[in-house]
Design a protein around this motif. Structure first.
Motif, PDB file in Angstrom:
ATOM      1  N   ALA A  36       0.831  -1.206   0.000  1.00 46.71           N
ATOM      2  CA  ALA A  36       0.000   0.000   0.000  1.00 46.71           C
ATOM      3  C   ALA A  36       0.866   1.257   0.000  1.00 46.71           C
ATOM      4  O   ALA A  36       0.584   2.215  -0.739  1.00 46.71           O
ATOM      5  CB  ALA A  36      -0.941   0.013   1.199  1.00 46.71           C
ATOM      6  N   GLU A  37       1.927   1.262   0.791  1.00 48.73           N
ATOM      7  CA  GLU A  37       2.825   2.421   0.844  1.00 48.73           C
ATOM      8  C   GLU A  37       3.480   2.652  -0.509  1.00 48.73           C
ATOM      9  O   GLU A  37       3.575   3.799  -0.984  1.00 48.73           O
ATOM     10  CB  GLU A  37       3.913   2.205   1.893  1.00 48.73           C
ATOM     11  CG  GLU A  37       3.403   2.131   3.315  1.00 48.73           C
ATOM     12  CD  GLU A  37       4.454   1.678   4.299  1.00 48.73           C
ATOM     13  OE1 GLU A  37       4.366   2.124   5.459  1.00 48.73           O
ATOM     14  OE2 GLU A  37       5.353   0.882   3.942  1.00 48.73           O
ATOM     15  N   LEU A  38       3.945   1.587  -1.134  1.00 49.13           N
ATOM     16  CA  LEU A  38       4.588   1.679  -2.440  1.00 49.13           C
ATOM     17  C   LEU A  38       3.621   2.205  -3.489  1.00 49.13           C
ATOM     18  O   LEU A  38       3.947   3.126  -4.239  1.00 49.13           O
ATOM     19  CB  LEU A  38       5.130   0.302  -2.854  1.00 49.13           C
ATOM     20  CG  LEU A  38       5.869   0.259  -4.186  1.00 49.13           C
ATOM     21  CD1 LEU A  38       7.208   0.959  -4.087  1.00 49.13           C
ATOM     22  CD2 LEU A  38       6.076  -1.181  -4.625  1.00 49.13           C
ATOM     23  N   LEU A  40       0.784   3.927  -3.134  1.00 48.47           N
ATOM     24  CA  LEU A  40       0.386   5.312  -2.904  1.00 48.47           C
ATOM     25  C   LEU A  40       1.479   6.269  -3.366  1.00 48.47           C
ATOM     26  O   LEU A  40       1.207   7.270  -4.035  1.00 48.47           O
ATOM     27  CB  LEU A  40       0.059   5.550  -1.429  1.00 48.47           C
ATOM     28  CG  LEU A  40      -1.260   4.966  -0.941  1.00 48.47           C
ATOM     29  CD1 LEU A  40      -1.306   4.975   0.582  1.00 48.47           C
ATOM     30  CD2 LEU A  40      -2.426   5.742  -1.515  1.00 48.47           C
ATOM     31  N   ALA A  41       2.717   5.955  -3.025  1.00 48.73           N
ATOM     32  CA  ALA A  41       3.823   6.823  -3.414  1.00 48.73           C
ATOM     33  C   ALA A  41       4.048   6.802  -4.926  1.00 48.73           C
ATOM     34  O   ALA A  41       4.342   7.837  -5.528  1.00 48.73           O
ATOM     35  CB  ALA A  41       5.092   6.409  -2.670  1.00 48.73           C
ATOM     36  N   LEU A  42       3.891   5.645  -5.553  1.00 46.68           N
ATOM     37  CA  LEU A  42       4.010   5.574  -7.013  1.00 46.68           C
ATOM     38  C   LEU A  42       2.908   6.385  -7.691  1.00 46.68           C
ATOM     39  O   LEU A  42       3.147   7.057  -8.690  1.00 46.68           O
ATOM     40  CB  LEU A  42       3.954   4.124  -7.495  1.00 46.68           C
ATOM     41  CG  LEU A  42       5.233   3.315  -7.352  1.00 46.68           C
ATOM     42  CD1 LEU A  42       4.981   1.856  -7.709  1.00 46.68           C
ATOM     43  CD2 LEU A  42       6.342   3.899  -8.215  1.00 46.68           C
ATOM     44  N   GLY A  43       1.714   6.334  -7.127  1.00 43.63           N
ATOM     45  CA  GLY A  43       0.619   7.137  -7.657  1.00 43.63           C
ATOM     46  C   GLY A  43       0.929   8.617  -7.580  1.00 43.63           C
ATOM     47  O   GLY A  43       0.661   9.379  -8.513  1.00 43.63           O
ATOM     48  N   TRP A  44       1.491   9.035  -6.469  1.00 39.61           N
ATOM     49  CA  TRP A  44       1.891  10.432  -6.275  1.00 39.61           C
ATOM     50  C   TRP A  44       2.897  10.837  -7.362  1.00 39.61           C
ATOM     51  O   TRP A  44       2.737  11.863  -8.019  1.00 39.61           O
ATOM     52  CB  TRP A  44       2.514  10.561  -4.889  1.00 39.61           C
ATOM     53  CG  TRP A  44       3.081  11.889  -4.514  1.00 39.61           C
ATOM     54  CD1 TRP A  44       3.955  12.652  -5.248  1.00 39.61           C
ATOM     55  CD2 TRP A  44       2.842  12.618  -3.323  1.00 39.61           C
ATOM     56  NE1 TRP A  44       4.280  13.781  -4.556  1.00 39.61           N
ATOM     57  CE2 TRP A  44       3.610  13.786  -3.370  1.00 39.61           C
ATOM     58  CE3 TRP A  44       2.075  12.365  -2.201  1.00 39.61           C
ATOM     59  CZ2 TRP A  44       3.624  14.714  -2.338  1.00 39.61           C
ATOM     60  CZ3 TRP A  44       2.094  13.299  -1.180  1.00 39.61           C
ATOM     61  CH2 TRP A  44       2.844  14.459  -1.252  1.00 39.61           C
ATOM     62  N   LEU A  45       3.939  10.003  -7.531  1.00 34.54           N
ATOM     63  CA  LEU A  45       4.973  10.312  -8.518  1.00 34.54           C
ATOM     64  C   LEU A  45       4.435  10.259  -9.946  1.00 34.54           C
ATOM     65  O   LEU A  45       4.809  11.083 -10.787  1.00 34.54           O
ATOM     66  CB  LEU A  45       6.155   9.347  -8.355  1.00 34.54           C
ATOM     67  CG  LEU A  45       6.977   9.535  -7.076  1.00 34.54           C
ATOM     68  CD1 LEU A  45       7.916   8.354  -6.877  1.00 34.54           C
ATOM     69  CD2 LEU A  45       7.747  10.839  -7.115  1.00 34.54           C
ATOM     70  N   ALA A  46       3.547   9.336 -10.210  1.00 36.06           N
ATOM     71  CA  ALA A  46       2.953   9.227 -11.541  1.00 36.06           C
ATOM     72  C   ALA A  46       2.098  10.450 -11.852  1.00 36.06           C
ATOM     73  O   ALA A  46       2.137  10.981 -12.966  1.00 36.06           O
ATOM     74  CB  ALA A  46       2.122   7.948 -11.655  1.00 36.06           C
TER      75      ALA A  46
END
Length: 65
Positions: A36-38, A40-46
């Motif tokens: 989940a942490e990965l 969410l952070a990938l979504g932010w960066l994307a």
């Protein structure tokens, strides 16, 4: 999870990708983030167009833009 933690995790991903593209599995191992942490952070960066997604040998790869 609060927004600042997601941003912190995005920084971990950014640092891990400085050496080049990684598979999602390798990125998870390098950052020691939970799924989940990965994600969410990938979504932010994307969303900020900071990462690109590809496919190699039927695995998702992530690299910096």
């Amino acid at each position: 999870m609060i927004t600042s933690k997601i941003g912190e995790n995005a920084g971990k991903i950014w640092a891990a990708l400085q050496g080049g593209a990684l598979t999602q599995k390798a990125l998870k191992k390098a950052t020691k983030l939970k799924d989940a942490e990965l994600n969410l952070a990938l979504g932010w960066l994307a969303r900020e167009s900071k990462v690109a997604f590809g496919e190699k040998d039927e695995e998702i790869t992530i690299s910096l833009n």
